[in-house]
Design a protein around this motif. Structure first.
Motif, short mmCIF file in Angstrom:
data_model
loop_
_atom_site.label_atom_id
_atom_site.label_comp_id
_atom_site.label_asym_id
_atom_site.label_seq_id
_atom_site.Cartn_x
_atom_site.Cartn_y
_atom_site.Cartn_z
N GLY A 85 0.81 -1.22 0.00
CA GLY A 85 0.00 0.00 0.00
C GLY A 85 0.84 1.26 0.00
O GLY A 85 0.30 2.36 0.03
N GLU A 86 2.17 1.11 -0.04
CA GLU A 86 3.05 2.27 0.07
C GLU A 86 3.88 2.51 -1.19
O GLU A 86 4.97 3.07 -1.13
CB GLU A 86 3.99 2.11 1.27
N ALA A 87 3.40 2.08 -2.33
CA ALA A 87 4.19 2.16 -3.56
C ALA A 87 4.71 3.57 -3.82
O ALA A 87 5.84 3.75 -4.30
CB ALA A 87 3.37 1.68 -4.74
N ALA A 88 3.92 4.57 -3.52
CA ALA A 88 4.31 5.95 -3.82
C ALA A 88 5.48 6.43 -2.97
O ALA A 88 6.17 7.38 -3.33
CB ALA A 88 3.11 6.89 -3.61
N GLN A 89 5.71 5.76 -1.84
CA GLN A 89 6.78 6.18 -0.93
C GLN A 89 8.08 5.40 -1.12
O GLN A 89 9.12 5.79 -0.59
CB GLN A 89 6.32 6.03 0.53
N PHE A 90 8.05 4.29 -1.85
CA PHE A 90 9.25 3.48 -2.01
C PHE A 90 10.35 4.24 -2.74
O PHE A 90 10.08 4.96 -3.70
CB PHE A 90 8.95 2.20 -2.81
N ARG A 91 11.59 4.06 -2.30
CA ARG A 91 12.72 4.64 -3.01
C ARG A 91 13.18 3.68 -4.09
O ARG A 91 13.51 2.52 -3.80
CB ARG A 91 13.86 4.97 -2.04
N LEU A 92 13.22 4.16 -5.32
CA LEU A 92 13.65 3.38 -6.46
C LEU A 92 14.96 3.97 -6.98
O LEU A 92 15.01 5.14 -7.35
CB LEU A 92 12.60 3.40 -7.57
N LEU A 93 16.00 3.15 -7.00
CA LEU A 93 17.31 3.59 -7.46
C LEU A 93 17.56 3.13 -8.88
O LEU A 93 17.12 2.05 -9.28
CB LEU A 93 18.42 3.03 -6.56
N TYR A 94 18.31 3.93 -9.63
CA TYR A 94 18.76 3.49 -10.95
C TYR A 94 20.24 3.16 -10.86
O TYR A 94 21.03 3.89 -10.23
CB TYR A 94 18.56 4.56 -12.04
#
Length: 251
Positions: free
Chosen positions: A202-211
């Motif tokens: 439920g927290e997809a918008a808050q996840f940190r995604l790194l490249y």
């Protein structure tokens, strides 16, 4: 719209660095971070296991975080040559990289193994950085998004939150090659990852995604400005303090 996710710049040293080299690099990064006085981003270094303790002591008080490059799923036992997440934590680590493409390729790590390692990280009080990414053949076959979805669903454990897990997208064909996807391609991949995470948490918008994949000082600003990119997992460029700090500055 202002960025709400705190950027994370992580350096993966891989199998590089003897004690003198590692300590000099750690000191260079620590000094740069202290001088910059950043309070709005996280800077993480992940040295080989032999250097985790020494590096953690060298950067103490600088604000630089320390992580491991891999861990075993078990806390202890007859696993010669392996290192437990608890051991990394005991050395001062707070993060650990799991499922890097080099581990998946060289050691045959499956999504299930990666998931077990992420759960082991939680058990030890570490935040796992779960790596996913497609090969060149998969990209050329138009399978990038489906590969990322499969790896995410198989590698990200139930109970994952924005606070206890980070996802790193590293196209296998871009690692150490000097080649990178276009900024729109990076943005599209990250948007898809966040969409898939939406079905898992439920927290997809808050996840940190790194490249990750041939990130360097000269292209960091452009890559980090791509949609849904919240930081970088840096390989070769993390072995030079000035270059790594330039990437952190771009965040």
């Amino acid at each position: 719209m202002a960025r709400t996710r705190r950027p994370l710049i992580a350096g993966n040293w891989k199998m590089n660095g003897l004690r003198a080299d590692g300590l000099a690099l750690a000191k260079g990064v620590a000094d740069g971070v202290k001088q910059a006085g950043w309070s709005d981003r996280d800077v993480l270094v992940c040295p080989p296991a032999t250097l985790v303790l020494a590096v953690a002591e060298a950067v103490k008080g600088s604000g630089v975080l320390v992580g491991g490059e891999n861990c075993h799923a078990k806390a202890n036992g007859a696993h010669t040559g392996e290192i437990a997440a608890e051991m990394l934590h005991d050395c001062g680590a707070t993060y650990v990289i799991v499922g890097h493409s080099e581990r998946r390729a060289d050691c045959g790590e499956t999504d299930a193994i990666v998931r077990a390692k992420a759960e082991a990280a939680w058990r030890a009080g570490l935040v796992p950085i779960v790596c996913i990414g497609e090969t060149l053949a998969e990209r050329e076959a138009g399978k990038t998004l489906s590969v990322l979805e499969t790896q995410l669903k198989g590698s990200v454990p139930a109970g994952s939150t924005a606070a206890n897990l980070v996802v790193a997208y590293e196209p296998v064909w871009a690692i150490g090659t000097g080649k990178t996807p276009t900024t729109p391609e990076v943005a599209a991949a990250h948007a898809h990852i966040r969409k898939v995470l939406g079905g898992l948490t439920g927290e997809a918008a808050q996840f940190r995604l790194l490249y990750g994949g041939s990130v360097k000082g000269s292209n960091a600003a452009e890559l980090l400005a791509a949609g849904d990119v919240d930081g970088a997992l840096v390989g070769g460029a993390s072995l030079k303090a000035d270059e790594f700090l330039a990437i952190a500055k771009a965040a």
